[in-house]
Design an enzyme around this catalytic site. Structure first.
Site, PDB file in Angstrom:
ATOM      1  N   HIS A  96       1.034  -1.083   0.172  1.00  0.00           N
ATOM      2  CA  HIS A  96       0.031  -0.374  -0.211  1.00  0.00           C
ATOM      3  C   HIS A  96       0.961   1.233  -0.058  1.00  0.00           C
ATOM      4  O   HIS A  96       1.247   1.672   0.881  1.00  0.00           O
ATOM      5  CB  HIS A  96      -0.566  -0.488   1.567  1.00  0.00           C
ATOM      6  CG  HIS A  96      -1.939   1.429   1.458  1.00  0.00           C
ATOM      7  ND1 HIS A  96      -3.463   1.057   1.510  1.00  0.00           N
ATOM      8  CD2 HIS A  96      -1.574   2.734   0.522  1.00  0.00           C
ATOM      9  CE1 HIS A  96      -3.658   1.707   1.679  1.00  0.00           C
ATOM     10  NE2 HIS A  96      -2.843   3.108   1.177  1.00  0.00           N
TER      11      HIS A  96
ATOM     12  N   LYS B 185      -8.641  -0.299  -6.444  1.00  0.00           N
ATOM     13  CA  LYS B 185      -9.215  -0.068  -4.873  1.00  0.00           C
ATOM     14  C   LYS B 185      -9.939   0.909  -4.449  1.00  0.00           C
ATOM     15  O   LYS B 185     -11.149   1.337  -5.161  1.00  0.00           O
ATOM     16  CB  LYS B 185      -8.232   1.388  -4.002  1.00  0.00           C
ATOM     17  CG  LYS B 185      -8.003   2.461  -3.261  1.00  0.00           C
ATOM     18  CD  LYS B 185      -7.575   1.233  -1.891  1.00  0.00           C
ATOM     19  CE  LYS B 185      -7.767   1.881  -0.984  1.00  0.00           C
ATOM     20  NZ  LYS B 185      -7.057   2.247   0.286  1.00  0.00           N
TER      21      LYS B 185
ATOM     22  N   HIS C  16     -10.348   0.623   2.231  1.00  0.00           N
ATOM     23  CA  HIS C  16      -9.731   1.688   3.423  1.00  0.00           C
ATOM     24  C   HIS C  16     -11.183   1.872   3.929  1.00  0.00           C
ATOM     25  O   HIS C  16     -12.398   1.959   4.109  1.00  0.00           O
ATOM     26  CB  HIS C  16     -10.121   2.947   2.521  1.00  0.00           C
ATOM     27  CG  HIS C  16      -9.825   4.193   3.542  1.00  0.00           C
ATOM     28  ND1 HIS C  16      -8.970   4.575   3.912  1.00  0.00           N
ATOM     29  CD2 HIS C  16     -10.528   4.394   3.980  1.00  0.00           C
ATOM     30  CE1 HIS C  16      -8.547   5.575   4.785  1.00  0.00           C
ATOM     31  NE2 HIS C  16     -10.150   5.351   5.602  1.00  0.00           N
TER      32      HIS C  16
ATOM     33  N   HIS D 270      -4.059  -0.871   6.204  1.00  0.00           N
ATOM     34  CA  HIS D 270      -4.406  -0.357   7.446  1.00  0.00           C
ATOM     35  C   HIS D 270      -4.638   0.137   8.361  1.00  0.00           C
ATOM     36  O   HIS D 270      -5.724   0.793   8.703  1.00  0.00           O
ATOM     37  CB  HIS D 270      -3.854   1.479   6.943  1.00  0.00           C
ATOM     38  CG  HIS D 270      -4.630   2.060   5.906  1.00  0.00           C
ATOM     39  ND1 HIS D 270      -6.417   1.947   5.919  1.00  0.00           N
ATOM     40  CD2 HIS D 270      -4.717   2.972   4.583  1.00  0.00           C
ATOM     41  CE1 HIS D 270      -6.616   2.613   5.347  1.00  0.00           C
ATOM     42  NE2 HIS D 270      -6.229   2.984   4.504  1.00  0.00           N
TER      43      HIS D 270
HETATM   44  C1  NCD Z   1      -3.645   8.776   2.575  1.00  0.00           C
HETATM   45  C2  NCD Z   1      -3.554   9.794   1.661  1.00  0.00           C
HETATM   46  O1  NCD Z   1      -2.592  11.386   1.797  1.00  0.00           O
HETATM   47  O2  NCD Z   1      -3.438   9.976  -0.055  1.00  0.00           O
HETATM   48  N1  NCD Z   1      -3.453   9.840   3.866  1.00  0.00           N
HETATM   49  C3  NCD Z   1      -3.832   9.163   5.295  1.00  0.00           C
HETATM   50  O3  NCD Z   1      -3.629   9.581   6.073  1.00  0.00           O
HETATM   51  N2  NCD Z   1      -3.357   6.967   4.605  1.00  0.00           N
HETATM   52  C4  NCD Z   1      -4.868   8.506   1.963  1.00  0.00           C
HETATM   53  C5  NCD Z   1      -4.802   7.052   2.666  1.00  0.00           C
HETATM   54  O4  NCD Z   1      -4.512   6.379   2.639  1.00  0.00           O
HETATM   55  O5  NCD Z   1      -6.005   6.806   3.220  1.00  0.00           O
HETATM   56 ZN    ZN Z   2      -3.469   5.217   2.256  1.00  0.00          ZN
END
Ligand code: NCD
Ligand code: ZN
Length: 347
Positions: free
Chosen positions: A14, A100, A137, A175
């Site tokens: 990721h 995604k 997500h 995540h």
């Molecule tokens: C990511 C981004 O900035 O593109 N930001 C984050 O806080 N993880 C987007 C995401 O994966 O949620």
């Molecule tokens: Zn991300």
């Protein structure tokens, strides 16, 4: 005494590389340690068509230094208008490795994401049929739901339904940040897995908010209580094939993060492996690091395990990383946890 650790070259399941002026920096930072990465499609405009994915891949490869090798695994950004035929053609021809799903409004550049989950049913059915993984997500976007509960509520109200309807669909809960997600992933069948980031293993919400707000620790999903970080740690050092590294390295310029409405995202591409070696060693689980960084993800995605290796060396003193990286558009802060690491990738 110098300690060494040799592991199969890792992959990042990721990653945000962004575009244009940032590519020569982001691509090469990742390529120093990683062989492959699942490339997030949340550009402006997002990568919703195969032609966009092909062109983005070309731009990434053009930015790669000639002495490095790197294989970007492209994804399509799922919208309510995405055609099943596009996904089928893209996956079967190898142009994309996954799709995604962003709930609309959940995170950076997710406005074109999905609002009505009923509308994506034909896509999910096709993906289940052809074996195309779905990266999710996993947060609800209802502003009435407390931000610290959005992952848990997503599991209960959206994800579980998708998984019940399509048990053969390969789902990666991206995540993950909570014990609830860890438990859910453990309880699921072999088609359910999760990525875990470097920063969610390193910091909790006290680190973000106590004694002053730390914009460079702000990411989405937001970091949670310590019990959740400990659950993530336990999951990754367990060696379970269901958990693998997805750094979610997501660069934003400092002036966009250090603002009255700061952007979400931590830039961890530079020092992820050094931080992880420290964490796994502290957990007395250095022998499980390779599974997490280099084996489990490849197996879940049905990809070959990399044939080359990297070496990490433990120094006598903490390793210093630059605090910031300069880009033509401004500086980007490199994620710095509250602990130091003595590990360093040998380049
Ligand atoms: C990511 C981004 O900035 O593109 N930001 C984050 O806080 N993880 C987007 C995401 O994966 O949620
Ligand atoms: Zn991300």
């Amino acid at each position: 005494m110098t300690k060494e650790l040799v592991i199969v070259r890792p992959d990042d399941w990721h990653l945000h590389l962004r575009d244009k002026d940032l590519l020569p920096i982001t691509v090469n930072e990742s390529a120093k340690s990683f062989a492959r990465a699942i490339i997030m499609p949340n550009l402006i405009p997002p990568i919703t068509k195969l032609i966009d994915a092909k062109n983005y891949k070309k731009r990434i490869m053009n930015a790669l230094k000639p002495n490095l090798s790197f294989n970007p695994l492209m994804t399509l950004y799922l919208t309510e208008e995405t055609e099943p035929t596009e996904v089928k053609e893209g996956f079967l021809s190898g142009v994309i490795s996954a799709v995604k799903l962003y709930p609309a409004g959940a995170t950076t550049n997710s406005q074109s994401g999905v609002r009505n989950f009923e509308k994506i049913k034909p896509i999910l059915e096709t993906m289940a049929e052809i074996g195309c993984p779905l990266c999710i997500h996993g947060e609800v976007t209802d502003t009435k739901i407390d931000i610290f509960d959005r992952e848990k509520v997503f599991i209960n109200t959206v994800l579980d339904k998708i998984r019940t309807d399509y048990p053969t669909l390969k789902v990666i809960m991206e995540h993950i940040t909570t014990k609830d997600a860890v438990d859910y992933v453990f309880s699921g069948n072999e088609n359910l897995a999760a990525t875990v980031t470097t920063h969610h293993l390193s910091i909790n919400r006290n680190d973000l908010l106590s004694g002053g707000i730390r914009p460079h620790f702000y990411c989405l999903p937001v970091v949670k209580r310590e019990i959740h970080r400990l659950a993530l740690l336990e999951a990754v050092v367990s060696g379970s094939p269901k958990f693998f590294l997805g750094t979610d390295s997501a660069p934003h310029l400092d002036h966009d993060k250090e603002s009255s409405c700061g952007c979400a995202g931590c830039f961890t591409a530079t020092n992820t492996l050094e931080i992880l070696a420290h964490i796994f060693e502290e957990q007395k689980a250095l022998d499980k690091l390779e599974l997490f960084t280099s084996i489990n993800g490849a197996k879940f995605y049905g990809k070959k395990i990399n044939s080359d290796k990297i070496k990490l060396i433990k120094k006598n003193k903490p390793v210093r990383f630059p605090e910031k990286i300069s880009t033509p558009n401004g500086e980007i802060t490199i994620f710095k946890p509250k602990f130091e690491t003595k590990w360093q990738v040998q380049v």
